[in-house]
Design a protein around this motif. Sequence first.
Motif, PDB file in Angstrom:
ATOM      1  N   LEU A 152     127.225 113.204  40.815  1.00 33.55           N
ATOM      2  CA  LEU A 152     127.036 112.719  39.333  1.00 33.55           C
ATOM      3  C   LEU A 152     125.637 112.945  38.998  1.00 33.55           C
ATOM      4  O   LEU A 152     124.640 112.467  39.786  1.00 33.55           O
ATOM      5  CB  LEU A 152     127.484 111.111  39.745  1.00 33.55           C
ATOM      6  N   ARG A 153     125.307 113.589  37.921  1.00 30.75           N
ATOM      7  CA  ARG A 153     124.160 113.753  37.510  1.00 30.75           C
ATOM      8  C   ARG A 153     123.708 113.061  36.301  1.00 30.75           C
ATOM      9  O   ARG A 153     124.356 112.465  35.433  1.00 30.75           O
ATOM     10  CB  ARG A 153     124.227 115.479  36.539  1.00 30.75           C
ATOM     11  N   PHE A 154     122.306 112.777  36.744  1.00 34.16           N
ATOM     12  CA  PHE A 154     121.685 111.998  35.414  1.00 34.16           C
ATOM     13  C   PHE A 154     120.375 112.615  35.019  1.00 34.16           C
ATOM     14  O   PHE A 154     119.595 113.189  35.852  1.00 34.16           O
ATOM     15  CB  PHE A 154     120.970 110.469  36.189  1.00 34.16           C
ATOM     16  N   SER A 155     120.010 112.671  33.915  1.00 32.17           N
ATOM     17  CA  SER A 155     118.739 113.303  33.254  1.00 32.17           C
ATOM     18  C   SER A 155     117.754 112.314  33.405  1.00 32.17           C
ATOM     19  O   SER A 155     117.892 111.315  32.980  1.00 32.17           O
ATOM     20  CB  SER A 155     119.118 113.826  31.945  1.00 32.17           C
TER      21      SER A 155
ATOM     22  N   VAL B 207     131.979  96.564  57.349  1.00 28.28           N
ATOM     23  CA  VAL B 207     132.329  97.359  56.045  1.00 28.28           C
ATOM     24  C   VAL B 207     130.942  98.134  55.960  1.00 28.28           C
ATOM     25  O   VAL B 207     130.178  97.463  55.390  1.00 28.28           O
ATOM     26  CB  VAL B 207     133.120  96.810  55.015  1.00 28.28           C
ATOM     27  N   ARG B 208     131.034  99.449  56.194  1.00 24.14           N
ATOM     28  CA  ARG B 208     129.917  99.924  55.804  1.00 24.14           C
ATOM     29  C   ARG B 208     130.277 101.315  54.718  1.00 24.14           C
ATOM     30  O   ARG B 208     131.203 101.852  54.820  1.00 24.14           O
ATOM     31  CB  ARG B 208     129.224 100.828  56.982  1.00 24.14           C
ATOM     32  N   TYR B 209     129.169 101.702  53.889  1.00 25.13           N
ATOM     33  CA  TYR B 209     129.399 102.697  53.031  1.00 25.13           C
ATOM     34  C   TYR B 209     127.856 103.629  53.057  1.00 25.13           C
ATOM     35  O   TYR B 209     126.992 103.004  53.602  1.00 25.13           O
ATOM     36  CB  TYR B 209     129.977 102.420  51.732  1.00 25.13           C
ATOM     37  N   ALA B 210     127.933 104.781  52.238  1.00 22.47           N
ATOM     38  CA  ALA B 210     126.755 105.793  52.316  1.00 22.47           C
ATOM     39  C   ALA B 210     126.864 106.399  51.178  1.00 22.47           C
ATOM     40  O   ALA B 210     127.911 106.822  50.569  1.00 22.47           O
ATOM     41  CB  ALA B 210     126.714 106.566  53.697  1.00 22.47           C
ATOM     42  N   LEU B 211     125.745 106.796  50.647  1.00 23.93           N
ATOM     43  CA  LEU B 211     125.606 107.717  49.388  1.00 23.93           C
ATOM     44  C   LEU B 211     124.498 108.675  49.719  1.00 23.93           C
ATOM     45  O   LEU B 211     123.608 108.502  50.542  1.00 23.93           O
ATOM     46  CB  LEU B 211     125.322 106.771  48.145  1.00 23.93           C
ATOM     47  N   ASP B 212     124.730 109.750  49.040  1.00 23.51           N
ATOM     48  CA  ASP B 212     123.744 110.803  49.220  1.00 23.51           C
ATOM     49  C   ASP B 212     122.948 110.926  47.597  1.00 23.51           C
ATOM     50  O   ASP B 212     123.459 110.758  46.696  1.00 23.51           O
ATOM     51  CB  ASP B 212     124.205 112.348  49.402  1.00 23.51           C
ATOM     52  N   TYR B 213     121.760 111.330  47.839  1.00 21.27           N
ATOM     53  CA  TYR B 213     120.984 111.539  46.522  1.00 21.27           C
ATOM     54  C   TYR B 213     120.110 112.773  46.815  1.00 21.27           C
ATOM     55  O   TYR B 213     119.663 113.060  47.803  1.00 21.27           O
ATOM     56  CB  TYR B 213     119.987 110.293  46.197  1.00 21.27           C
ATOM     57  N   ARG B 214     119.642 113.579  45.675  1.00 22.54           N
ATOM     58  CA  ARG B 214     118.982 114.419  45.470  1.00 22.54           C
ATOM     59  C   ARG B 214     118.350 114.450  43.939  1.00 22.54           C
ATOM     60  O   ARG B 214     119.134 114.360  43.263  1.00 22.54           O
ATOM     61  CB  ARG B 214     119.412 115.819  45.910  1.00 22.54           C
ATOM     62  N   VAL B 215     117.060 114.983  44.097  1.00 21.42           N
ATOM     63  CA  VAL B 215     116.351 115.040  42.772  1.00 21.42           C
ATOM     64  C   VAL B 215     115.958 116.620  42.716  1.00 21.42           C
ATOM     65  O   VAL B 215     115.557 117.399  43.736  1.00 21.42           O
ATOM     66  CB  VAL B 215     115.009 114.403  42.946  1.00 21.42           C
ATOM     67  N   LEU B 216     116.316 117.149  41.573  1.00 16.25           N
ATOM     68  CA  LEU B 216     116.199 118.601  41.296  1.00 16.25           C
ATOM     69  C   LEU B 216     115.341 118.905  40.182  1.00 16.25           C
ATOM     70  O   LEU B 216     115.080 117.995  39.340  1.00 16.25           O
ATOM     71  CB  LEU B 216     117.828 119.238  40.783  1.00 16.25           C
TER      72      LEU B 216
ATOM     73  N   ALA C 268     110.549 117.264  38.095  1.00 17.51           N
ATOM     74  CA  ALA C 268     111.832 116.549  38.294  1.00 17.51           C
ATOM     75  C   ALA C 268     112.661 116.275  36.999  1.00 17.51           C
ATOM     76  O   ALA C 268     112.089 115.465  36.232  1.00 17.51           O
ATOM     77  CB  ALA C 268     111.629 115.467  39.355  1.00 17.51           C
ATOM     78  N   VAL C 269     113.665 116.786  37.022  1.00 17.09           N
ATOM     79  CA  VAL C 269     114.456 116.765  35.769  1.00 17.09           C
ATOM     80  C   VAL C 269     115.831 115.847  35.806  1.00 17.09           C
ATOM     81  O   VAL C 269     116.600 115.466  34.906  1.00 17.09           O
ATOM     82  CB  VAL C 269     114.549 117.854  34.831  1.00 17.09           C
ATOM     83  N   THR C 270     116.203 115.980  37.113  1.00 22.04           N
ATOM     84  CA  THR C 270     117.773 115.766  37.252  1.00 22.04           C
ATOM     85  C   THR C 270     118.059 114.809  38.564  1.00 22.04           C
ATOM     86  O   THR C 270     117.308 115.313  39.642  1.00 22.04           O
ATOM     87  CB  THR C 270     118.781 116.730  37.593  1.00 22.04           C
ATOM     88  N   LEU C 271     118.748 113.813  38.602  1.00 23.27           N
ATOM     89  CA  LEU C 271     119.052 113.027  39.668  1.00 23.27           C
ATOM     90  C   LEU C 271     120.591 113.229  39.876  1.00 23.27           C
ATOM     91  O   LEU C 271     121.321 113.083  39.172  1.00 23.27           O
ATOM     92  CB  LEU C 271     118.716 111.674  39.518  1.00 23.27           C
ATOM     93  N   GLU C 272     121.011 113.595  41.206  1.00 25.58           N
ATOM     94  CA  GLU C 272     122.328 113.569  41.496  1.00 25.58           C
ATOM     95  C   GLU C 272     122.897 112.847  42.779  1.00 25.58           C
ATOM     96  O   GLU C 272     122.090 112.592  43.650  1.00 25.58           O
ATOM     97  CB  GLU C 272     122.775 115.180  42.071  1.00 25.58           C
ATOM     98  N   LEU C 273     123.802 112.013  42.477  1.00 29.07           N
ATOM     99  CA  LEU C 273     124.496 111.235  43.302  1.00 29.07           C
ATOM    100  C   LEU C 273     125.933 111.592  43.861  1.00 29.07           C
ATOM    101  O   LEU C 273     126.793 111.923  42.840  1.00 29.07           O
ATOM    102  CB  LEU C 273     124.606 109.794  42.989  1.00 29.07           C
ATOM    103  N   ARG C 274     126.387 111.120  45.094  1.00 29.18           N
ATOM    104  CA  ARG C 274     127.522 111.163  45.208  1.00 29.18           C
ATOM    105  C   ARG C 274     127.739 110.354  46.540  1.00 29.18           C
ATOM    106  O   ARG C 274     126.879 110.028  47.274  1.00 29.18           O
ATOM    107  CB  ARG C 274     127.943 112.610  45.742  1.00 29.18           C
ATOM    108  N   ALA C 275     129.197 109.861  46.810  1.00 25.29           N
ATOM    109  CA  ALA C 275     129.570 109.161  47.933  1.00 25.29           C
ATOM    110  C   ALA C 275     129.615 109.921  49.323  1.00 25.29           C
ATOM    111  O   ALA C 275     130.241 110.909  49.235  1.00 25.29           O
ATOM    112  CB  ALA C 275     130.682 108.348  47.720  1.00 25.29           C
TER     113      ALA C 275
END
Length: 296
Positions: free
Chosen positions: A61-64, A91-100, A158-165
Motif C-alpha cells: 500500500l503506497r503513500f506519497s 494474538v500477534r500481528y506484524a507489518l512491513d514498511y519501506r521508504v523509497l 524520500a517520496v513514497t512510503l509502502e506498507l503491507r501485512a
Amino acid sequence: MRLLGRLCLLALVVFLVWPLAQRYVLAPVTGLFWATSPQRANLPEEAEQSTVFWLESADWLRFSLAENTPTLRILSHLQMQPEQDAEEALVRYALDYRVLARDGEVLTSGRYHYKAVTLPPRPLADGREFPARFYDDPTLVASAAENLFVDLSALTGAVTLELRAAYLPEPRNRVGVQVTGRETRSREEVGRLWPRLKPETRDRLLRPHVYPPHLVSSFEIENALQLRWVPLGPEGVAGDDFASDYLYTLSVPPAPPAEAEQALPPGSTPIRTSGSPCPWTMTVATGWRFSPPTRW
C-alpha cells in the motif's frame, strides 16, 4: 372539470406509487452512484470517526510523502474475531514498511511485530457500555492502536512510503493503518489560526492541559498548534487499489475498578484492635488522622 378530475386522479396515483418507486426503482439506481457505508443505528455521541486503510500481504500500500516531512507516524491495529478477544488469548500481528526514493531505491525498511490487545469497554452517560474502539459491524473487534514512528530527517529524497501485512494470526484478520506526517507551523500562522478555530476544536487540542482553554497561556497555545499531524491517504482508487473502513473511538475514560470507593489511598494502613475498629488511621502523607465512628 374533466381536466381537473384527471389531474386529481394523476396526483392520487403518484401519491400511492411514490413509496414503491423510491424503494424499488430509485434506491438501486442511486446506489450505483453513491455507495455509503452502513452505520450503527445506536452510535454514541462520544464516538469519534476516522478512516482506516487495510493492508494486504501480497501487495504494498503506497503513500506519497510531502517534501520536508521530518517524521511519519503509522498507527496500526488488528481487526479480530470475537473468539480471539479472550484474556488468555495471545494474538500477534506484524507489518512491513519501506521508504523509497523517486527512482525506487529503498532508503529504509523494517518489520515490526505487535501483540493485539483490546481495551476495556467504556461507560456512557446514558448508562450503556460500548467498546473503546469499534466498527460499523458489531461482530468484529478492534484491537488497541500501536504507534510506529519513522524518522525521515536523515533520509534524502524520500517520496513514497509502502506498507503491507507481514503476519496475520488467521486469514479472516486484517491489519488497519492510519498514516500521518508531522508538520510545523510558524508563529504568525498560529496567531492567525487560533481565533478561527471552533470551540470544540480548541477543547480537543488543549485536552492534555490541566487548565481550561480560557486559562491556557499564549505560549502553550502556540506549542499546541505549531506541531500537527497531517493525515495521509494511499495512492489509487478506493475499492480498486485499496480498501478502507470507518473506525470509531470513544473519548471516554474507563470505568473505575469494582469497589474502588472502598480502597484506601496509597500509604494508608488501618489499625484495628481485636473486636472493634480503631478510629485512628496512619497515612504517610498526612500522619495520624482521627475519624470518629458514627456510634461509640
